[in-house]
Design a protein around this motif. Structure first.
Motif, mmCIF file in Angstrom:
data_model
loop_
_atom_site.group_PDB
_atom_site.id
_atom_site.type_symbol
_atom_site.label_atom_id
_atom_site.label_comp_id
_atom_site.label_asym_id
_atom_site.label_seq_id
_atom_site.Cartn_x
_atom_site.Cartn_y
_atom_site.Cartn_z
ATOM 1 N N ALA A 24 50.965 42.523 36.693
ATOM 2 C CA ALA A 24 51.132 42.774 35.251
ATOM 3 C C ALA A 24 50.937 44.245 34.896
ATOM 4 O O ALA A 24 51.592 44.759 34.006
ATOM 5 C CB ALA A 24 50.157 41.912 34.468
ATOM 6 N N SER A 25 50.074 44.933 35.586
ATOM 7 C CA SER A 25 49.899 46.359 35.289
ATOM 8 C C SER A 25 49.762 47.115 36.603
ATOM 9 O O SER A 25 48.732 47.721 36.894
ATOM 10 C CB SER A 25 48.668 46.578 34.414
ATOM 11 O OG SER A 25 47.533 45.968 35.013
ATOM 12 N N GLY A 77 54.689 47.515 38.580
ATOM 13 C CA GLY A 77 54.311 46.277 39.254
ATOM 14 C C GLY A 77 55.443 45.556 39.962
ATOM 15 O O GLY A 77 55.336 44.362 40.242
ATOM 16 N N CYS A 78 56.534 46.274 40.279
ATOM 17 C CA CYS A 78 57.628 45.633 41.022
ATOM 18 C C CYS A 78 57.136 45.254 42.428
ATOM 19 O O CYS A 78 56.285 45.936 43.003
ATOM 20 C CB CYS A 78 58.810 46.571 41.151
ATOM 21 S SG CYS A 78 59.588 46.988 39.576
#
Ligand SMILES: [Zn+2]
Length: 310
Positions: free
Chosen positions: A181-182, A192-193
């Motif tokens: 998420a972050s 965050g990929c």
């Protein structure tokens, strides 16, 4: 190419092609490089050629010339399958865009190759296409649903689902699915990929952060450092999502994963099973590592694309 000159063509002679046997043509188009091959129906590469072009080419003539140099098939293939980097419009046979290569934006590769090869040409995204290499010539033979995964500097998943390659227009191969998420910023601009935690640059940086001497999958497998398990878990993150959505059951890994040996393969599979064990109706996921030449899988995918259209 810093000089702006095209490097000399490299031709690798291979055993003579038996003219009577049907052969498949394959072309792989990468930033700065184009390769071509003839493949027999058993997946043997009979002939190959390779040429480079300036990565920053803004002029289509550079691309035309590189393709004309390599697409000189000694016998007529029954068709040509193109494994292209970047985004492609498979129906139109056009490259939509390739990072770093402005001249490829909107490039009509199918039309150009049809003129050069005199055979039907089909185009698909490289990472998706490798699943057809496994489908026709590798561990996916005889299966109608499974996934093929590239690991290392590049990351992506090709999915064969009920006999068809999942390739929705505008879809991609999974490297940029969000898994944190972050998380870390990605080359695509998002955070965050999957790619930010499951490719070689993450492994190198994390090894450095932990003060390890071993920096590669091979070195970490030799030293038995727990970082390798963490990396396996990160690769599994994306695969878990794929398993939960499509339940491919079989994941064939290509590239860097082969250097991690059985422990690395088993760690990815274990995590995959832990995170999808509740799905009792699905085939329990298995992970296989393809130890064949990593460089050849896209060409085999191109050849497989020809077979899939026949
Ligand atoms: Zn991204």
């Amino acid at each position: 190419m810093s000089t702006g000159e095209r490097p000399a063509l490299r031709l690798v002679p291979a055993p003579a092609v038996e003219p009577a046997a049907p052969v498949l043509g394959a072309v792989e188009l990468l930033p700065g490089r184009v390769r071509a091959a003839l493949v027999d129906l058993a997946g043997e590469l009979l002939w190959r050629a390779e040429a480079a072009y300036p990565r920053g080419a803004a002029d289509r003539g550079e691309i035309d010339a590189a393709l004309a140099e390599v697409v000189r098939f000694p016998v007529q293939p029954m068709g040509v399958g193109v494994a292209a980097a970047g985004l492609v419009d498979a129906a139109a046979g056009v490259i939509i865009e390739v990072n770093e290569v402005p001249a490829l934006h909107g490039y009509p590769i199918a039309a150009v190759l049809t003129g050069l090869a005199g055979a039907p040409v089909h185009v698909e995204h490289r990472a998706r296409l490798q699943v057809l290499g496994d489908r026709w010539f590798g561990p996916g033979r005889g299966r109608s649903t499974f996934a093929s995964v590239s690991t290392g500097e590049v990351l992506g998943v090709g999915i064969l689902y009920d006999g068809e390659v999942l390739a929705p227009p505008g879809g991609r191969s999974g490297a940029h699915m969000t898994v944190a998420a972050s998380g870390q910023p990605c080359t695509c601009g998002a955070r965050g990929c999957w790619k930010t935690v499951a490719t070689t640059p993450w492994l190198r940086a994390e090894a450095e952060r932990r003060g390890l001497g071993a920096r590669t999958v091979r070195e970490l497998a030799e030293t038995g450092d727990p970082l390798l398990e963490d990396y396996a878990g990160n690769i599994a993150l994306g695969l878990v999502n794929i398993q939960q959505l499509f339940a491919p059951g079989l994941f064939v890994l290509h590239g860097e994963a082969a250097e991690g040996g059985e422990r690395f393969r088993a760690a990815i599979e274990r995590r995959l099973r832990e995170d999808s064990s509740w799905a009792t109706g699905a085939e329990p996921p298995r992970v296989l590592v393809n130890t064949g030449a990593a460089d050849d899988i896209a060409l085999l995918g191109g050849a497989g694309l020809v077979l899939s259209h026949n």
